[in-house]
Design a protein around this motif. Structure first.
Motif, PDB file in Angstrom:
ATOM      1  N   THR A 242       0.692  -1.179   0.012  1.00  0.00           N
ATOM      2  CA  THR A 242      -0.008   0.077  -0.019  1.00  0.00           C
ATOM      3  C   THR A 242       0.862   1.222  -0.123  1.00  0.00           C
ATOM      4  OG1 THR A 242      -0.042  -0.079   2.392  1.00  0.00           O
ATOM      5  CG2 THR A 242      -2.069  -1.071   1.085  1.00  0.00           C
ATOM      6  N   VAL A 263      -2.950  -0.663   9.676  1.00  0.00           N
ATOM      7  CA  VAL A 263      -2.387   0.264   9.065  1.00  0.00           C
ATOM      8  C   VAL A 263      -1.808   0.367   7.849  1.00  0.00           C
ATOM      9  CG1 VAL A 263      -0.768   2.429   9.350  1.00  0.00           C
ATOM     10  CG2 VAL A 263      -1.238   0.940  11.265  1.00  0.00           C
ATOM     11  N   HIS A 264      -2.232   1.497   6.927  1.00  0.00           N
ATOM     12  CA  HIS A 264      -1.941   1.092   5.435  1.00  0.00           C
ATOM     13  C   HIS A 264      -1.671   2.493   4.749  1.00  0.00           C
ATOM     14  CE1 HIS A 264      -5.683   2.869   3.867  1.00  0.00           C
ATOM     15  NE2 HIS A 264      -6.252   2.476   4.966  1.00  0.00           N
ATOM     16  N   GLY A 265      -1.164   2.223   3.647  1.00  0.00           N
ATOM     17  CA  GLY A 265      -0.660   3.388   2.411  1.00  0.00           C
ATOM     18  C   GLY A 265      -1.987   3.851   1.952  1.00  0.00           C
ATOM     19  N   PRO A 266      -1.538   4.853   0.856  1.00  0.00           N
ATOM     20  CA  PRO A 266      -2.720   5.110   0.042  1.00  0.00           C
ATOM     21  C   PRO A 266      -3.020   4.059  -1.150  1.00  0.00           C
ATOM     22  CG  PRO A 266      -0.492   6.341  -0.765  1.00  0.00           C
ATOM     23  CD  PRO A 266      -0.160   5.650   0.786  1.00  0.00           C
ATOM     24  N   TRP A 267      -2.187   3.404  -1.751  1.00  0.00           N
ATOM     25  CA  TRP A 267      -2.508   2.509  -2.825  1.00  0.00           C
ATOM     26  C   TRP A 267      -3.171   1.364  -2.293  1.00  0.00           C
ATOM     27  CZ3 TRP A 267      -1.426   5.579  -6.677  1.00  0.00           C
ATOM     28  CH2 TRP A 267      -0.379   6.406  -6.643  1.00  0.00           C
ATOM     29  N   LEU A 268      -4.193   1.109  -2.633  1.00  0.00           N
ATOM     30  CA  LEU A 268      -5.201   0.189  -2.170  1.00  0.00           C
ATOM     31  C   LEU A 268      -5.520  -1.096  -3.247  1.00  0.00           C
ATOM     32  CD1 LEU A 268      -7.904   2.454  -0.020  1.00  0.00           C
ATOM     33  CD2 LEU A 268      -5.431   1.449   0.487  1.00  0.00           C
ATOM     34  N   PHE A 275     -10.432  -2.111   2.320  1.00  0.00           N
ATOM     35  CA  PHE A 275      -9.744  -0.995   2.959  1.00  0.00           C
ATOM     36  C   PHE A 275     -10.702   0.132   3.417  1.00  0.00           C
ATOM     37  CE2 PHE A 275      -5.858  -2.737   1.391  1.00  0.00           C
ATOM     38  CZ  PHE A 275      -4.985  -2.972   2.449  1.00  0.00           C
ATOM     39  N   ASN A 276     -11.433   0.554   2.561  1.00  0.00           N
ATOM     40  CA  ASN A 276     -12.382   1.756   2.552  1.00  0.00           C
ATOM     41  C   ASN A 276     -13.315   1.177   3.618  1.00  0.00           C
ATOM     42  OD1 ASN A 276     -11.166   3.149   0.579  1.00  0.00           O
ATOM     43  ND2 ASN A 276     -12.590   2.537  -0.947  1.00  0.00           N
ATOM     44  N   ASP A 279     -11.541   1.723   6.906  1.00  0.00           N
ATOM     45  CA  ASP A 279     -11.505   3.363   7.076  1.00  0.00           C
ATOM     46  C   ASP A 279     -12.743   3.779   7.659  1.00  0.00           C
ATOM     47  OD1 ASP A 279      -8.655   2.877   6.359  1.00  0.00           O
ATOM     48  OD2 ASP A 279      -9.024   3.617   4.513  1.00  0.00           O
ATOM     49  N   SER A 284      -9.148   1.411  10.822  1.00  0.00           N
ATOM     50  CA  SER A 284      -7.676   1.366  10.207  1.00  0.00           C
ATOM     51  C   SER A 284      -7.019   2.739  10.119  1.00  0.00           C
ATOM     52  CB  SER A 284      -7.677   0.647   9.046  1.00  0.00           C
ATOM     53  OG  SER A 284      -8.639   1.397   8.078  1.00  0.00           O
ATOM     54  N   GLU A 286      -4.686   5.245   7.588  1.00  0.00           N
ATOM     55  CA  GLU A 286      -3.897   5.483   6.401  1.00  0.00           C
ATOM     56  C   GLU A 286      -2.787   6.545   6.669  1.00  0.00           C
ATOM     57  OE1 GLU A 286      -4.603   7.390   1.947  1.00  0.00           O
ATOM     58  OE2 GLU A 286      -6.425   6.289   2.918  1.00  0.00           O
TER      59      GLU A 286
END
Length: 341
Positions: A242, A263-268, A275-276, A279, A284, A286
């Protein structure tokens, strides 16, 4: 085969990669007939409002077992919306799985005859908790000696620098902190370990027989499949792929279902729906880069902060389990009966 009215992008990767995705036809008699004659489905599951009367009636005419379910509470429709549908339409279903008591009441008030209505909860996206040896979990927990742990799941080579930076930042706050890395490719474990040792870390590697003892600061879990173990032991999980737009993202439902805050990054990528969902419920966090990842890990090291998000994540990932299990049970019984005819 999966026949659905949803767009392909809303399917989780595990489903999309193993199914033939075919949109249902229009409501003309010819379209429905051609569709059913071509695909010859064995069972029909309608999710949400049963607003395709031709498809429902003609499927029933072909003796398909039919089930009505709901993706979320209230999605079956209000009493007013249901009143616009023919009562006979609902009678075509072998069972209606209601998402809540209120939804069940809406269905019951619209019927003037008995129908099997069960309150199962919503048929929402869910996952199975990965297995783990209790003996191995207890032994590993004893070796950790209550050390704080965070997990970097399926980290791509391009993300390693960000993960290392995050660990260095959080390590200043918690000097016994252990980072566990599950590589995106198991055969890259030794390369990851070498890179981290060059930066001054004490690194253990599972594939050479190392254990995460007190001296180890970063542990590379490159065994056959250690995800179920570390999802249970690490209260924080960074989902790899991500922070690297060219890598496939790890599935966030795996750790969330076993009580690890995500915990994750912006590239889903293809897992964006999951992920959404996490969130939106506050399960979670971002982060845009390694520095903010380190701050997030530091924040979640407070047990109450991680536990709050983990509890929400568990609820999100397991909410649909009852409905899925009951639907599978009903379908299996119906298909067995069809074989006996």
């Amino acid at each position: 085969m999966l026949i659905t009215t949803v767009e392909n992008g809303t399917l989780t990767p595990a489903v999309a990669n193993q199914a033939i995705h075919q949109l249902v036809p229009g409501e003309t008699s010819g379209s429905v007939t051609r569709f059913l004659d071509h695909w010859r489905p064995n069972v029909g599951v309608f999710v949400g409002m049963p607003d395709r009367p031709n498809l429902i009636h003609m499927a029933r005419h072909k003796n398909l077992p039919l089930y009505l379910t709901a993706p979320r509470r209230g999605s079956t429709g209000t009493r007013r919306r249901m009143s616009m549908l023919s009562t006979g339409l609902l009678r075509e279903f072998d069972a209606c799985l209601a998402a809540s008591a209120a939804d069940a009441e809406v269905l019951k008030r619209h019927l003037d005859s008995d129908i099997n209505i069960e309150i199962t909860g919503p048929l929402s996206d869910t996952t199975h908790a990965l297995p783990c040896s209790d003996v191995e979990r207890d032994a590993t927990a004893q070796a950790l000696k209550s050390r704080p742990v965070w997990l970097a799941l399926e980290v791509s080579p391009a993300e390693l620098a960000s993960v290392e930076k995050a660990h260095r930042q959080a390590f200043r706050f918690a000097h016994r902190l252990l980072l566990v890395i599950i590589p995106s490719h198991a055969n890259s474990g030794h390369e990851i370990a070498a890179t981290l040792r060059e930066k001054g870390w004490e690194v253990g590697v599972r594939s050479v027989g190392d254990e995460p003892d007190e001296a180890v600061q970063i542990f590379v879990a490159d065994g056959s499949d250690e995800r179920g173990l570390w999802f249970r032991l690490a209260p924080i999980t960074f989902t790899g792929g991500t922070l690297d737009k060219d890598a496939p993202p790890a599935d966030p439902f795996g750790p969330a279902a076993l009580g690890s805050a995500v915990v994750h990054g912006p590239w889903l990528g293809a897992a964006a729906v999951r992920f959404n969902k996490l969130d939106a419920e506050g399960a979670s966090i971002e982060v845009p880069d390694g520095e903010v990842l380190g701050a997030a890990v530091q924040t979640l090291l407070a047990p109450d902060k991680a536990a709050e998000r983990a509890q929400i994540g568990w609820q999100v990932t397991t909410e649909g389990a009852n409905a899925v299990e009951r639907l599978v049970e009903l379908i299996n019984v119906a298909l067995d009966e069809k074989e006996l005819r």
